[in-house]
Write an enzyme that holds these catalytic residues in place. Structure first.
Site, PDB file in Angstrom:
ATOM      1  N   ASP A 106      32.311  37.453  40.207  1.00  0.00           N
ATOM      2  CA  ASP A 106      31.580  38.363  39.319  1.00  0.00           C
ATOM      3  C   ASP A 106      30.106  37.982  39.248  1.00  0.00           C
ATOM      4  OD1 ASP A 106      34.015  39.411  38.593  1.00  0.00           O
ATOM      5  OD2 ASP A 106      34.172  38.143  36.814  1.00  0.00           O
TER       6      ASP A 106
HETATM    7  N1  URA Z   1      38.113  35.679  37.921  1.00  0.00           N
HETATM    8  C1  URA Z   1      37.155  36.284  37.200  1.00  0.00           C
HETATM    9  O1  URA Z   1      37.401  36.771  36.114  1.00  0.00           O
HETATM   10  N2  URA Z   1      35.918  36.332  37.707  1.00  0.00           N
HETATM   11  C2  URA Z   1      35.574  35.800  38.900  1.00  0.00           C
HETATM   12  O2  URA Z   1      34.415  35.878  39.306  1.00  0.00           O
HETATM   13  C3  URA Z   1      36.585  35.166  39.628  1.00  0.00           C
HETATM   14  C4  URA Z   1      37.848  35.130  39.127  1.00  0.00           C
END
Ligand code: URA
Length: 238
Positions: A106
């Site tokens: 993310d």
């Molecule tokens: N899980 C999440 O919520 N975000 C990420 O970036 C990776 C795994």
């Protein structure tokens, strides 16, 4: 020997296998001068001429490279960013080969991100059936009690579907925030964040520290390094 067009494109380093499928269905690939949109299409790499983005694709054209990046918060993992936000590819300038991220982190997540032009390896590492373990260090609001931890481990409902068994252990307790280590096997959208919300301890900060046995270690934030031959061999063995 004939093989599927998407596999050929992935092995030539054009894109991951799934992305290659999208390029084909979007009509961006030509075989012997004709646009091909059928995913089952087989080609003979010795005889057929494959063209993408105006260039003839030759499997031996690029050497395969494997990179580990310590992604900072505030970067998008997609190659093209429509809102002008910084992208992880901006951090690997100087790499000649056309690399792409293996899976996603993310915008607000930091940590270990692999980048490669090896579409076959990308396909393997991101396909749900391969179940590669991913380990995160998260800072959570509050401190989950035993029953919340058990619930997390057994699996919670995320987007209407139960998550697979996961690991969580508390590393440090604080007044408002605790630090935990989490290991999951899937890679669903915002999965760690949604799992933590499901046990009512939302994520304040999230960092991926390992993919399988491959660890981020002391790599500074925003920096990248090439994987060693042993690390590449390990990833291919998964
Ligand atoms: N899980 C999440 O919520 N975000 C990420 O970036 C990776 C795994």
């Amino acid at each position: 020997m004939e093989e599927r067009l998407q596999k050929f494109l992935a092995e030539a380093g054009v894109a991951s296998r799934r992305k290659a499928e999208e390029l084909i269905t979007a009509g961006k690939v030509q075989v012997n001068g004709k646009t091909v949109t059928e995913l089952g299409t087989k080609i003979d790499p010795q005889k057929d001429e494959v063209v993408y983005a105006g260039k003839k694709i030759d499997r031996q054209r690029e050497k395969l490279v494997y990179i580990m990046l310590h992604k900072p918060e505030g970067y998008v993992t997609t190659a093209k960013e429509q809102f002008g936000r910084p992208a992880v590819l901006d951090l690997v300038k100087g790499v000649e080969e056309r690399i792409f991220p293996v899976g996603r982190l993310d915008y607000e997540t930091s940590g270990l991100l692999l980048l490669t032009n090896d579409g076959e390896l990308t396909y393997k590492l991101t396909h749900p059936k391969h179940d590669v373990e991913k380990t995160y260090i998260a800072r959570l609001y509050g401190t989950p009690d035993d029953s919340a931890l058990q619930k997390f481990r057994r699996g919670v409902i995320v987007d209407g579907r139960q998550t697979k068994p996961a690991k969580i252990r508390i590393l440090e307790k604080g007044d408002r925030i605790c630090t935990v280590e989490i290991t999951i096997h899937e890679g669903r959208n915002r999965q760690v964040r949604k799992m933590c919300e499901a046990i009512r301890h939302p994520v304040a900060q999230l960092k991926r520290v390992a993919t399988g046995e491959l660890r981020l270690g002391e790599l500074p934030k925003g920096k990248f390094r090439y994987l060693t031959a042993a690390e590449v061999k390990y990833l291919k063995s998964l």
